[in-house]
Design a protein around this motif. Sequence first.
Motif: not given
Length: 712
Positions: A192-221
């Motif tokens: 989807a366009e707008g705020p609902e789509g492209k979360v993987y991009y916005k997570l690393s470019n528009l938000d500062d809370r998470i800098v290592n999503a790859d570790q969270m998805i693979t290791n922490d889970i």
Amino acid sequence: MAMTLRSQRLGDLLARFSGTYSTHRPLIQRILNASFALYVVGSTYHGLSSRPSAPNKDKGKGKGKKDVADQSGKPPKVAVDALFYRRLSHILKIVIPGLTSKEALLIVMHTCLLVFRTALSLYVASLDGTIVASLVRAQPRQFFLNILRWMLIAVPATWTNSWLNFIQNKLTIAYRTRLTNEVLAQYLGSEAEGPEGKVYYKLSNLDDRIVNADQMITNDIQKFSAHLAAIYSNLAKPVLDVILYNYQLSQNVGAEGLIGLTILVQSTAALLRYLTPPFGMYTAMSAQLSGSLRHTHSRLVEFAEEVAFMRGEETEKLLLEREYASVVKHENLLLNRRWWFGCIEEAIIKWLWGSFGLVLCAIPVFIKLPGTLTADLGGRTEGFITNRRLLLSSSDAFGRIMYSYKDLSELAGYTARVSLLLDTMRDIRNGKFEKALVNSATTGENAEILKNRGEVIESEDIQFENVPIVTPNGDILVKSLSFHVKPGQHLLIVGPNGCGKSSLFRILGGLWPVYGGVVRKPAASEFILIPQRPYLCLGTLRDQIIYPHSKAEMAARGIRDADLFDILSVVQMDNVVEREGGWDAAKEWRDALSGGDKQKIAWARLFYHNPKYAILDEATSLVPQEMEGMMMQHATRLGITLLTVSHRPSLWKWHALILQYNGTGGYVFTKLDAEKRLALQEEKQTLETKLLEVPKMTARLAELRELVARSK
């Protein structure tokens, strides 16, 4: 005489009380056992129930932090509190979606096996005492029969233990699969366009809370799933064991001694709980520091070429050593805390509680319990061995309940990490971002702009009406941009670095939010971006051209490999098929192809998809001008409207409009007269060349004047 009389009365009173107590002892025993069972369940629930959250908590949302650290740079206290249980409840709804789900059935099977194993343990404890009693009584036939029973009971016991481990591991995989699928659906699933789509991009470019999503998805889970699967066994089984073992023990030594033992154990357990370090916070911090170290390594791999040219090895080494030193420092701290806590824990649980248990087992030997028969040496030995085995099993179960709080604290740490990922992705889908802003974004007119949201309307044309161009950190590049591009009108975009050229493309692609005005544009699926360094995916040569389509999707569109070969011929890359080993050759294509070949492959991908609009960001910088013209011409024939960022004058003739930024927030949007602009460019270059000759001519003039003056 009076003292003797009082002693007799006291003795008579004690005798009557003893008689009454002996008469009603079975009822009292049942009441004490029921009370003990309720106490074990209640104390376990109270010990694991939520504590009040610390004042600096975030009302249960996990917001306002970068990973698990607050703004002061210190990690927040991760504990078994109300916030943890809210987070865990939300995640449990994901990993166990219903009572008839695979995960719920596995838990039921796991529970049945846990009960069966406890029943086996009770039988083994009794059989252990019987074997020793037959030895003391010198009964060889009875001894060997008991040994046979011991061997037979080993069959279901080993089967049960293996199945318990198997089902626990299956639960781990099931939890991880559910959670990973949910995360990936949010991370990559929405188009989807707008705020609902492209979360993987916005997570690393528009938000500062998470800098290592790859570790969270693979290791922490993965670690969260393993801890969650183990925590049920570490809680349910010990609680059941404590109740059943102690019930059987009370039948042998009396519930009175059991109650006394419980009081002593609970008093020392309270001390042990008070001394327990905050392992949950340590676990979350370990995950954060490990992620930061991995992120630093990944940056070095990503920018290895630039680092090599700049000879930045020492600097990068210092950065990696600093990150590693932080990890080692924390792990040493955790190791020291675990060492001294382990000493205290073993001293209390193993040795102090062990001495309490020995005293409890000795009660039937030294004290005649009401309602019991006097036993011979073999009977006393059998009773002691059985009670000792029950006590050890009960102590082990109670110790595991104590350990489970530490396990639960570690689970709280991973729960905080996973919950942060889920909460952040949810906020991003709702258009809520947390990004460190530049100072100018927090005051005056700029702050008012950032509070607004613009309107995005789907249209065949591209039209911006008073749209501010704003970066994720709040830097306003252009306060109000307006222009209109119709299909077929190629647009050239020029300007200095950092003026908003790429920002414009990210708005068109639905990657950045719109902070005002009206944007009319086609759907994001109608745009394709060709950057200066194109992305080449993992896969075959065919995959590089049809990305993100699969071979089946290509066939569904009626396109064959021969058609792809024709596309490659347009960009003069048809020889690459034979050179690289055919369409199904799989390589690391970013290493196998040169920079110019990568750009040609990207253009071939553009011709394959044939979108309405193409965004070209220095997309021809590494190809010859002749090839550049052929690709532009073919795109025009296909009806693709080009939005081009380039400083090459050779591209001007292919564009009808120009959007020129001045780098200070201003811009000019007008028609592009390529011939006139080229003439002006040539005149400018001629004048600049002449101006370069002025210093030489001035020096020569001065030299001639000096010579003339001397000749006079």
